[in-house]
Design a protein around this motif. Structure first.
Motif, PDB file in Angstrom:
ATOM      1  N   UNK A  94       2.507   8.802 -18.269  1.00  0.00           N
ATOM      2  CA  UNK A  94       1.232   8.621 -18.952  1.00  0.00           C
ATOM      3  C   UNK A  94       0.442   7.448 -18.367  1.00  0.00           C
ATOM      4  N   UNK A  95       1.150   6.394 -17.980  1.00  0.00           N
ATOM      5  CA  UNK A  95       0.494   5.237 -17.378  1.00  0.00           C
ATOM      6  C   UNK A  95      -0.202   5.620 -16.072  1.00  0.00           C
ATOM      7  N   UNK A  96       0.501   6.344 -15.209  1.00  0.00           N
ATOM      8  CA  UNK A  96      -0.089   6.755 -13.933  1.00  0.00           C
ATOM      9  C   UNK A  96      -1.218   7.769 -14.133  1.00  0.00           C
ATOM     10  N   UNK A  97      -1.124   8.584 -15.196  1.00  0.00           N
ATOM     11  CA  UNK A  97      -2.169   9.579 -15.458  1.00  0.00           C
ATOM     12  C   UNK A  97      -3.513   8.930 -15.750  1.00  0.00           C
ATOM     13  N   UNK A  98      -3.487   7.721 -16.296  1.00  0.00           N
ATOM     14  CA  UNK A  98      -4.750   7.046 -16.623  1.00  0.00           C
ATOM     15  C   UNK A  98      -5.544   6.669 -15.375  1.00  0.00           C
ATOM     16  N   UNK A  99      -4.896   6.715 -14.199  1.00  0.00           N
ATOM     17  CA  UNK A  99      -5.582   6.403 -12.941  1.00  0.00           C
ATOM     18  C   UNK A  99      -5.924   7.669 -12.143  1.00  0.00           C
ATOM     19  N   UNK A 100      -5.764   8.841 -12.728  1.00  0.00           N
ATOM     20  CA  UNK A 100      -5.944  10.103 -12.004  1.00  0.00           C
ATOM     21  C   UNK A 100      -7.389  10.308 -11.581  1.00  0.00           C
ATOM     22  N   UNK A 101      -7.566  10.886 -10.397  1.00  0.00           N
ATOM     23  CA  UNK A 101      -8.896  11.238  -9.895  1.00  0.00           C
ATOM     24  C   UNK A 101      -9.027  12.737  -9.633  1.00  0.00           C
ATOM     25  N   UNK A 110       1.584  13.608 -15.633  1.00  0.00           N
ATOM     26  CA  UNK A 110       1.932  14.108 -16.966  1.00  0.00           C
ATOM     27  C   UNK A 110       2.907  15.273 -16.867  1.00  0.00           C
ATOM     28  N   UNK A 111       2.568  16.262 -16.031  1.00  0.00           N
ATOM     29  CA  UNK A 111       3.406  17.447 -15.950  1.00  0.00           C
ATOM     30  C   UNK A 111       4.797  17.177 -15.420  1.00  0.00           C
ATOM     31  N   UNK A 112       4.886  16.535 -14.248  1.00  0.00           N
ATOM     32  CA  UNK A 112       6.188  16.367 -13.593  1.00  0.00           C
ATOM     33  C   UNK A 112       6.935  15.127 -14.090  1.00  0.00           C
ATOM     34  N   UNK A 113       6.276  13.960 -14.073  1.00  0.00           N
ATOM     35  CA  UNK A 113       6.982  12.719 -14.392  1.00  0.00           C
ATOM     36  C   UNK A 113       7.256  12.583 -15.891  1.00  0.00           C
ATOM     37  N   UNK A 175      -1.279   5.930 -25.141  1.00  0.00           N
ATOM     38  CA  UNK A 175      -0.233   6.949 -25.300  1.00  0.00           C
ATOM     39  C   UNK A 175       1.015   6.554 -24.512  1.00  0.00           C
ATOM     40  N   UNK A 176       0.822   5.933 -23.351  1.00  0.00           N
ATOM     41  CA  UNK A 176       1.953   5.435 -22.573  1.00  0.00           C
ATOM     42  C   UNK A 176       2.738   4.388 -23.355  1.00  0.00           C
ATOM     43  N   UNK A 177       2.025   3.479 -24.019  1.00  0.00           N
ATOM     44  CA  UNK A 177       2.705   2.452 -24.820  1.00  0.00           C
ATOM     45  C   UNK A 177       3.504   3.080 -25.963  1.00  0.00           C
ATOM     46  N   UNK A 178       2.942   4.115 -26.592  1.00  0.00           N
ATOM     47  CA  UNK A 178       3.676   4.808 -27.649  1.00  0.00           C
ATOM     48  C   UNK A 178       4.943   5.467 -27.097  1.00  0.00           C
ATOM     49  N   UNK A 179       4.815   6.106 -25.939  1.00  0.00           N
ATOM     50  CA  UNK A 179       5.946   6.828 -25.355  1.00  0.00           C
ATOM     51  C   UNK A 179       7.106   5.898 -24.997  1.00  0.00           C
ATOM     52  N   UNK A 180       6.815   4.647 -24.711  1.00  0.00           N
ATOM     53  CA  UNK A 180       7.876   3.714 -24.329  1.00  0.00           C
ATOM     54  C   UNK A 180       8.863   3.472 -25.479  1.00  0.00           C
TER      55      UNK A 180
END
Length: 426
Positions: A94-101, A110-113, A175-180
């Motif tokens: 989720x953290x990396x998804x926030x930087x998606x282009x 989101x899908x794989x990681x 959402x990343x913080x929640x998932x942790x």
């Protein structure tokens, strides 16, 4: 650990229920509420609905397809470190998804990681819970899975508010913080050893048994069909309501109505699964049939009141089928095979999770509405219900036990020696 003759039906098992409660909220609650992000992604990346649908579908498919890996790791290292590692991966995705282009970045993050992280959390937690309970298994599973309903009720409007305040990138960071917090859920798990475990053999022997076990294979086919249509409202209902000119906040509230109905359905189903005599297979067929009917009727409803009524019906019945679906598996294969059995089921049903949402998006793009999408989703659940009627316990009048009654025969078939009288340490 000393071997226990039977699941304790309590004790530390209630802490495992608490862990499963929060774990189900942080995995399936997020997945169910991700339809709020769906409309944002379509607008931000200027893509068709079918392509954007793959984000959630890949996540669901990876979560389920990776379940055998989490099962094997749990049998070797125990469920605690496996679930904690999964929490880290889910948050990182989720953290990396926030930087998606691009959509490809979202497929990978989101899908794989995150999907891999969910795979490492779901199966070990539910399998661990099943081993702690026998007589109260449906009730414990229902209590654990109400976290899905509570979080879906809260997350849908909460995510919509985050989007309005921080846009989709800032919302994904939170959402990343929640998932942790899945790491904490994993820390609460404590494995339990049962006396029947040595007789079940290792992973290879268990896999060989399951692949030649007809009722288990039919159950797997049924769950795969159910999974194809089960998640469609959580992915496409927001877009369907947008086609009907609904405002975003009332549409998100309708997802919350489904979520609270889902919560009640899980509680009622968990209680009925233990209270009603006879196998849970019949309850599973009932709830699955009603869910399929309610899904197929959604396109017919045009007024807000009709949509609310159908949303309540879908939420209740879809929530009700979940506890009994998990409770039925130990009755088919035995508690000692639950890690391997649950992992294999979730791997195969990932086919349905992978294809369901994109198929609905494709039908929407071709027909310019969601009528065919919801009709096909309902038909898949009705087909799954039909397959479940062929399982051997469906026509029984007494509830089967979670211990295979032909244990000696099974042990001979898998060529695993029976344990000696004095069982030592695990």
């Amino acid at each position: 650990m000393a071997h226990r003759a039977e699941p304790p039906d309590g004790g530390w098992g209630w802490m495992v229920v608490l862990s499963a409660f929060f774990q189900s909220a942080l995995v399936f609650g997020v997945l169910r509420s991700f339809g709020v992000f769906f409309v944002e992604f379509v607008t931000a990346f200027e893509e068709q609905a079918a392509r954007v649908s793959w984000i959630t579908s890949i996540g669901i498919a990876v979560q389920q397809f990776g379940s055998p890996v989490s099962s094997a790791l749990s049998m070797k290292f125990g469920p605690r470190p496996v679930v904690m590692a999964g929490g880290i991966l889910a948050a990182l995705g989720m953290l990396l998804a926030s930087f998606a282009t691009s959509l490809t970045h979202l497929y990978l993050s989101i899908g794989l990681l995150s999907g891999s992280g969910w795979a490492l959390t779901v199966t070990p937690t539910l399998a661990c819970l099943s081993r702690y309970f026998s007589r109260l298994r449906s009730r414990a599973t229902g209590l654990a899975l109400i976290g899905v309903g509570l979080s879906s009720f809260a997350f849908a409007p909460f995510f919509q508010w985050l989007l309005s305040q921080y846009a989709w990138r800032g919302a994904l960071l939170l959402v990343s913080a929640l998932s942790f917090h899945l790491v904490v859920c994993g820390a609460l798990l404590r494995p339990i050893s049962l006396t029947e475990d040595p007789a079940m053999g290792g992973p290879g022997a268990q896999l060989a048994f399951l692949l030649h076990h007809g009722p288990f294979l039919r159950y797997t086919v049924a769950i795969t069909l159910i999974n194809t249509g089960y998640f469609i409202p959580y992915v496409h209902l927001m877009a369907h309501l947008k086609d009907l000119n609904w405002d975003p906040l009332p549409a998100a509230f309708l997802l919350s109505v489904i979520a609270i109905s889902d919560l009640v359905g899980r509680l009622v189903s968990g209680w009925l699964g233990d209270a009603v005599p006879g196998p849970v297979a019949r309850l599973l067929v009932l709830w699955t049939t009603l869910t399929g009917v309610s899904l197929a009727l959604i396109p017919v409803a045009q007024t807000p009141m009709a949509l609310v009524v159908l949303s309540v019906a879908y939420g209740f019945t879809s929530g009700a089928l979940t506890p009994v679906a998990f409770s039925m598996l130990p009755e088919l294969v035995g508690t000692g095979r639950i890690y391997c059995g649950l992992g294999l089921v979730q791997m195969v049903e990932s086919i349905g999770g992978l294809l369901g949402a994109p198929l609905s998006g494709y039908l929407r793009d071709v027909t310019s509405n969601y009528t065919a999408s919801f009709l096909v989703a309902g038909a898949c659940l009705l087909a799954g219900s039909g397959v479940l009627t062929t399982t051997p316990y469906f026509s029984c009048f007494s509830a089967p036990t979670s211990k295979p009654q032909n244990l000696a025969t099974e042990v001979q078939d898998t060529k695993v020696p029976l344990p000696k009288e004095g069982v030592g340490e695990d």
